[in-house]
Each structure stands twice: as structure tokens, then as C-alpha cells.
Design an enzyme around this catalytic site. Structure first.
Site, PDB file in Angstrom:
ATOM      1  N   GLY A  74       0.874  -1.243   0.013  1.00  0.00           N
ATOM      2  CA  GLY A  74       0.135   0.164   0.015  1.00  0.00           C
ATOM      3  C   GLY A  74       0.883   1.202  -0.071  1.00  0.00           C
ATOM      4  N   TYR A 134      -5.677  -8.013 -15.920  1.00  0.00           N
ATOM      5  CA  TYR A 134      -5.352  -9.277 -14.927  1.00  0.00           C
ATOM      6  C   TYR A 134      -3.758  -9.007 -14.604  1.00  0.00           C
ATOM      7  CZ  TYR A 134      -9.191 -11.979 -15.946  1.00  0.00           C
ATOM      8  OH  TYR A 134     -10.631 -12.511 -15.987  1.00  0.00           O
ATOM      9  N   GLU A 181       6.457   8.087  -5.553  1.00  0.00           N
ATOM     10  CA  GLU A 181       6.389   6.790  -5.203  1.00  0.00           C
ATOM     11  C   GLU A 181       7.019   6.146  -6.092  1.00  0.00           C
ATOM     12  OE1 GLU A 181       2.378   5.273  -5.498  1.00  0.00           O
ATOM     13  OE2 GLU A 181       2.988   3.252  -5.148  1.00  0.00           O
ATOM     14  N   GLU A 183      15.008  -4.191 -11.546  1.00  0.00           N
ATOM     15  CA  GLU A 183      14.169  -3.343 -12.430  1.00  0.00           C
ATOM     16  C   GLU A 183      14.510  -2.006 -11.799  1.00  0.00           C
ATOM     17  OE1 GLU A 183      10.340  -4.698 -12.982  1.00  0.00           O
ATOM     18  OE2 GLU A 183      11.018  -5.372 -15.044  1.00  0.00           O
ATOM     19  N   LYS A 229       7.780  -9.682  14.006  1.00  0.00           N
ATOM     20  CA  LYS A 229       9.246  -9.784  13.599  1.00  0.00           C
ATOM     21  C   LYS A 229       9.733  -8.456  12.809  1.00  0.00           C
ATOM     22  CE  LYS A 229      10.101 -13.978  15.475  1.00  0.00           C
ATOM     23  NZ  LYS A 229      10.925 -13.820  16.388  1.00  0.00           N
ATOM     24  N   THR A 283      12.335  -6.205   7.886  1.00  0.00           N
ATOM     25  CA  THR A 283      12.451  -4.798   7.726  1.00  0.00           C
ATOM     26  C   THR A 283      13.887  -4.285   7.993  1.00  0.00           C
ATOM     27  OG1 THR A 283      10.261  -4.170   8.697  1.00  0.00           O
ATOM     28  CG2 THR A 283      11.964  -2.687   8.980  1.00  0.00           C
ATOM     29  N   CYS A 293     -19.131   2.818 -20.602  1.00  0.00           N
ATOM     30  CA  CYS A 293     -18.469   2.616 -21.943  1.00  0.00           C
ATOM     31  C   CYS A 293     -18.885   1.431 -22.576  1.00  0.00           C
ATOM     32  CB  CYS A 293     -16.856   2.710 -21.556  1.00  0.00           C
ATOM     33  SG  CYS A 293     -15.968   3.054 -22.852  1.00  0.00           S
ATOM     34  N   GLY A 350     -20.528  -1.104 -21.330  1.00  0.00           N
ATOM     35  CA  GLY A 350     -21.687  -1.091 -20.780  1.00  0.00           C
ATOM     36  C   GLY A 350     -22.896  -0.322 -21.454  1.00  0.00           C
ATOM     37  N   HIS A 404     -15.694   7.762 -18.993  1.00  0.00           N
ATOM     38  CA  HIS A 404     -15.618   6.856 -17.518  1.00  0.00           C
ATOM     39  C   HIS A 404     -15.847   7.985 -16.406  1.00  0.00           C
ATOM     40  CE1 HIS A 404     -14.003   2.977 -19.034  1.00  0.00           C
ATOM     41  NE2 HIS A 404     -13.771   3.718 -20.292  1.00  0.00           N
ATOM     42  N   GLU A 445     -16.192   7.245 -13.271  1.00  0.00           N
ATOM     43  CA  GLU A 445     -15.418   6.717 -12.193  1.00  0.00           C
ATOM     44  C   GLU A 445     -14.079   7.436 -11.975  1.00  0.00           C
ATOM     45  OE1 GLU A 445     -16.044   5.184 -15.089  1.00  0.00           O
ATOM     46  OE2 GLU A 445     -14.383   3.310 -15.399  1.00  0.00           O
TER      47      GLU A 445
HETATM   48  N1  GLN Z   1     -14.276  -1.861 -26.082  1.00  0.00           N
HETATM   49  C1  GLN Z   1     -14.874  -0.643 -26.173  1.00  0.00           C
HETATM   50  C2  GLN Z   1     -14.348   0.489 -27.144  1.00  0.00           C
HETATM   51  O1  GLN Z   1     -13.040   0.380 -27.351  1.00  0.00           O
HETATM   52  C3  GLN Z   1     -15.057  -0.160 -24.743  1.00  0.00           C
HETATM   53  C4  GLN Z   1     -13.968   0.205 -24.097  1.00  0.00           C
HETATM   54  C5  GLN Z   1     -14.209   0.419 -22.738  1.00  0.00           C
HETATM   55  O2  GLN Z   1     -15.135   0.064 -21.948  1.00  0.00           O
HETATM   56  N2  GLN Z   1     -13.311   1.356 -22.071  1.00  0.00           N
HETATM   57  O3  GLN Z   1     -14.967   1.194 -27.782  1.00  0.00           O
END
Ligand code: GLN
Length: 549
Positions: free
Chosen positions: A16, A54, A141, A150, A188, A192, A382, A384, A508, A510
Site C-alpha cells: 500500500g 489481470y 512513489e 528493475e 518480527k 524490515t 463505456c 456497458g 468513464h 468513475e
Molecule cells: N471496447 C470498447 C471500445 O473500445 C469499450 C472500451 C471501454 O469499455 N473502455 O470502444
């Protein structure tokens, strides 16, 4: 020129560092200082844009269109300030710059080497944000763990800067782990000690040691760490596991991390910390008055980091509504017309997540249909949003096999298609429609009610777009384009007439939600989910069911 704090990590990854860096930044900001945070990542990708979620979790996008590490999301959410391309640098970008310079002949006659050429470029970028008078403090950071091959050039750059900058302008905070051995019932300190020794061997001496721990550190442990790691006992900071990352700034305040830093950097006359808003947020978060269950329909749900900003946005929006948002992960790959009702019946709202490629899209389309038909609050982001358009085309307009050309290049109804300029794109890195674009909102729409504004700006990361050739058909049948780009007329928001809350956005949202500024789309979605939950209860009561309290 600003002062510089470097945050390194030892023992293991995932301790973190980003949250500690962001918490320290928050505390310094709360005392009236101008602070920014940057992340240096040791991998060879030029940016994380080409990485699979992933591999590296979500890719965070800045206003200026940089595809960056997800820690920048934490920085923005904590500081309530935007970051930019300059806030995230990778080994790949450093080498690219140096090699391009070499090809242009700038090092003429010289052998180009890791030291000094790569380290010089690292140092140049480390200092860059501090050169304007925009900031009093720049926190950097360093990704990775001390001792990794690296990260060596980055640590070497910090060593040189510790030596080159005035003593009071530079310091190093090292984050390590103090593991607890259950069998011995003991914390322990050896790992560290080793990680600090490793850092010292590379020439960098930490000024503060932050210890991640599952149990409080006794005075004895603190003294031991101080003694073996050559720092003052008050520079050994306990970072006890917290119930939420948003508690960490307050824990660091208790430990006096900010004061040690201010003293070391010889910053005088700082204000008392002003954290009223932050504490108000935590109060609401910790004492919710209601609860909703939101289904997150995605294909990377095994890995929470893949949807980091979405999950954090729900925390902000939940607190704003004083509502505990329980996220139910629903794997879109396994959704079918047969099991959909069983899987979604108990939910109060559906968020269909962003994504790329074919896997799991049919499940997403089935989920949209369920939300549309059952008047369940729906929020598509997006991909979605694109799925909502495809679902409407297939099931309302009756256009069989309507699709996005991303998944079906020869669909008879390419309702989601590539723009002309995207068709020419060959290189994958940094070529999507990226960063902030304006969006004009139509009056008397749900979007307008939510944003309370005619013109907004939101961040994008996608290639495909709503195909405007079909716009009239959609609008006649009830799917409205309530937000469009003022210049290109690209559709940015769709919403469904006659549905209590059905909204899809091509961008987006978010990426712009912060603790102090929760995103209105999330706030209103959680509110709508709460209303839906109440309605479901009323219906159940009217049907004679008893509702457990
Ligand atoms: N795959 C879709 C596109 O490229 C949506 C991309 C996304 O959801 N960020 O338009």
C-alpha cells in the site's frame, strides 16, 4: 523549487505504498501546502495502456489523455486534484526518451549508459513537477520493491538527488512489513532490517520507516527498528491494517508522520490540519442508514483492482447517501436467459462494466435486458453503454444480430462502429480516444437532472462509438442521446424514456469521483437503487409477505 519526498517499499509488494503516499500528501495538503504525487514504475511498457487488467489492474486515465497506473486514481481521490501525464513515468518511457535522443545525435561521441544517462533522465523527470511554483512538495512513489533488479536505476537516481539537493529539500520514507508469527505470537522486525540494509547498500538511507502491521507495534519493537535501521524512534511509524483506505490519513496523523516530515524538510509556520470534510465523509461512511445491493456485471471480477475506480466511486457515493453499498460481483460470461432472473432478482441496481473484446458480452446484453424490462436502475459505463445500445437494437427495434463491429465485423446492424480516424490506427498504445472531452447535455433529461449543467467534461478511453446513422431510429423508439460532443456530435450519454433510471455513458465517470467530490452519476444511481429497494419491499408487503427487519 519544491521539496521532494521519495516513498520506497521493501519486503513485499502490495503493502500500500500508494495509499501511504496519498495519505501523507493529504495531511500536508490539509496543513495548507500545495502537494502533488507522482509514480515511477520500473516496467518496460511505455505506459500501462497495453496491459491486460489481470496483469496490472485498472488503467487510470488523466484529463490530458495519459494511460497511467491505478495509484494515480488514489492520488486524485485523496487530494481532489487532477494529475497528468507527468505524474506517471515508466522505465519504458525513460529509455524511449534516451534512445530517441541518441538517434537524434544528442549524445554525439559518447557511450550512452544507465549511469549517467538513464539516471539523469529519471532525475530530470523526478524534479520536473517541482520546478514551477505550483507545488511546495512533490511526493514520488517508486513502484516495485527495493532489491528488484528493475528498480535499481530509480533508487540510484534517488541516491544522487539525496546528495545533490540541499539536505532540507529531500527525504525518503520507506514502507516495510512487520509480519506476525502466529505460532510464536510475535511481531518480527528482521525482514524490515534486511530491506533497510538493502536500501542502504544501494546508497539510500531512509529518514522515516513506515511499518505495515496486523498488530500494534510495542515501544520495544519501535526501538528495535529504530536501532537496527538507524532512524529516530519517532520516525518509526505504525501502519496498522485499516477498515478502509480512507482511515489511513487519520492514522498517519495520529502517528505524527506529517510532523516528522515537516520538521525534516524545515517547513515552518504550517497550519493545523483542516480535515473537516474528510472526517465528515468518514462519519457518513461508517454510520450508514440504509443499504443497497448493486450488481457489478463484468468479466474481470476475480480481480478487484480491475474495477478499482468504480468500486471507490461507489464508496464515495454510498457515503454521500449515507447508504452502505454492497457490490455483488456477477460474472458476465456465465449469464444466460435461463439463469438471469435467479442471479439478479435480489439486486437493487445493475452496473455493466467497461471492457474490451468478445468474452462475456452476450451476458452483459442479457443483464441490460433484465434491467430494462424490470425497471431496475441501470448504469452502463463505456462498453456497458455500448451493450445497452445493442440490447435495445436487438430487442426493441427488432434488429437481429445488431452488434458492435469490435465483436462482429460483418453485423447487418453496426450500431456501435469505429470512427473514420480510428480505422487507420495500426499501433495499439496511446491511440484510443483518450482523455477529457466536453459533452453537451440536452435539457429535460435525466442526465440534465443529474449533472445540473448543460456542459460537462468527462474522460474517455475507447475506440468504438455509437453509430449516428441509426440515431433517429433509436430516439423514435425511446432510447435518447441526452449527451453529445458539441463538435463531433458523437453520442456520449444514452437514456431510456419511461424507465426510472436507465443511463449509459460512453466515457468513464468513475475516473473523476473523489472523496470530497463524489460523482453525481454514482450518487444518483445509488439513490435510485435505494428507491428501487424500497419499492420492492412495498410490493412484497402488499402481496402479504413479511419482511425481516
Ligand atoms: N471496447 C470498447 C471500445 O473500445 C469499450 C472500451 C471501454 O469499455 N473502455 O470502444
Amino acid at each position: 523549487m519544491a521539496k521532494f519526498i521519495f516513498v520506497t517499499g521493501g519486503v513485499t509488494s502490495s503493502l500500500g505504498k500508494g495509499i501511504i503516499a496519498a495519505s501523507l500528501a493529504k495531511l500536508l495538503q490539509s496543513r495548507g501546502l500545495k502537494v502533488t504525487i507522482q509514480k515511477f514504475d520500473p516496467y518496460l511498457n511505455v505506459d500501462p495502456g497495453t496491459l491486460n487488467p489481470y496483469e496490472h489492474g485498472e488503467c487510470f486515465v488523466t484529463d490530458d489523455g495519459a494511460e497511467t497506473d491505478l495509484d494515480l486514481g488514489h492520488y486524485e481521490r485523496f487530494l481532489n486534484l487532477p494529475t497528468s501525464q507527468a505524474n506517471n513515468v515508466t522505465t519504458g518511457r525513460i529509455y524511449q526518451t534516451v534512445i530517441n535522443r541518441e538517434r537524434e545525435g544528442e549524445y554525439l561521441g559518447k557511450t550512452v549508459q544507465v549511469v549517467p544517462h538513464i539516471t539523469d533522465e529519471i532525475k530530470r523527470r523526478m524534479l520536473l513537477l517541482g520546478e514551477s511554483d505550483n507545488y511546495d512538495i512533490v511526493i514520488t512513489e517508486l513502484g516495485g520493491t527495493v532489491g528488484d533488479i528493475e528498480s535499481l536505476p530509480f533508487v540510484e537516481a534517488v541516491r544522487q538527488l539525496q546528495w545533490e539537493l540541499p539536505e532540507e529539500d529531500c527525504m525518503v520514507v520507506h514502507l516495510t512489513l512487520i509480519p506476525y508469527l502466529k505460532a510464536a505470537k510475535e511481531l518480527k522486525t528482521k525482514p524490515t532490517q534486511h530491506s533497510v540494509r538493502m536500501l542502504s547498500q544501494e546508497g539510500v538511507h531512509p529518514d522515516v520507516i513506515v511499518c505495515r502491521t496486523e498488530h500494534p507495534l510495542s515501544d520495544e519493537i519501535r526501538r528495535k527498528v529504530a536501532l537496527f535501521c538507524n532512524v529516530k524512534p519517532n520516525a518509526v511509524i505504525e501502519a496498522l491494517d485499516a477498515s478502509t483506505i480512507y482511515e489511513v490519513p487519520l492514522k498517519m496523523l495520529q502517528e505524527g508522520l506529517d510532523v516528522i516530515v515537516l520538521k525534516q524538510l524545515q517547513i515552518n509556520g504550517y497550519a493545523a490540519p483542516e480535515l473537516t470534510k474528510w472526517r465528515g465523509f468518514l462519519d457518513k461512511l461508517n454510520y450508514p442508514k440504509s443499504r443497497v445491493k448493486i450488481g457489478l456485471i463484468g468479466k474481470y471480477i476475480e480481480l478487484q483492482d480491475a474495477y478499482k475506480s468504480i468500486l471507490e466511486s461507489f464508496i464515495h457515493a454510498g457515503a454521500m447517501n449515507q447508504c452502505k453499498v454492497q457490490i455483488v460481483n456477477v460474472h458476465s460470461e456465465f449469464l444466460t436467459n435461463e439463469n438471469i432472473a435467479d442471479k439478479l432478482r435480489d439486486l437493487d441496481g445493475l452496473l455493466v462494466a467497461p471492457g474490451f473484446g468478445n468474452r462475456g458480452v452476450e451476458g452483459k446484453i442479457i443483464a441490460v435486458k433484465y434491467a430494462r424490462e424490470n425497471k431496475m436502475p441501470f448504469f452502463g459505463i463505456c462498453l456497458g453503454m455500448q451493450m445497452a445500445v445493442i440490447e435495445f437494437a436487438r430487442n426493441v427495434l427488432g434488429w437481429q444480430n445488431a452488434h458492435s463491429t469490435e465483436m462482429d465485423a460483418i453485423t447487418p446492424y453496426p450500431v456501435i462502429a469505429l470512427m473514420e480516424e480510428q480505422k487507420k490506427v495500426k499501433k495499439k498504445g496511446g491511440t484510443m480516444r483518450l482523455g477529457a472531452y466536453p459533452c453537451e447535455i440536452a435539457p429535460n433529461t435525466l442526465a440534465h437532472k443529474i449533472y445540473e449543467s448543460e456542459l460537462i467534461s468527462e474522460r474517455h478511453r475507447h475506440r468504438w462509438e455509437f453509430n449516428n446513422n441509426y440515431l433517429n431510429d433509436f430516439e423514435h423508439a425511446g432510447l435518447l442521446a441526452s449527451g453529445r460532443n458539441p463538435d463531433s456530435k458523437l453520442v456520449e450519454i444514452v437514456e431510456l424514456k419511461g424507465h426510472p433510471y436507465f443511463i449509459g455513458v460512453q466515457y468513464h465517470p468513475e475516473l473523476k469521483s473523489t472523496v470530497e467530490n463524489p460523482h453525481p452519476l454514482f450518487v444518483n444511481f445509488v439513490k435510485a437503487a435505494g428507491e428501487f429497494a424500497e419499492l420492492k419491499i412495498k410490493i412484497k408487503i402488499s402481496q402479504g409477505e413479511t419482511i425481516p427487519s
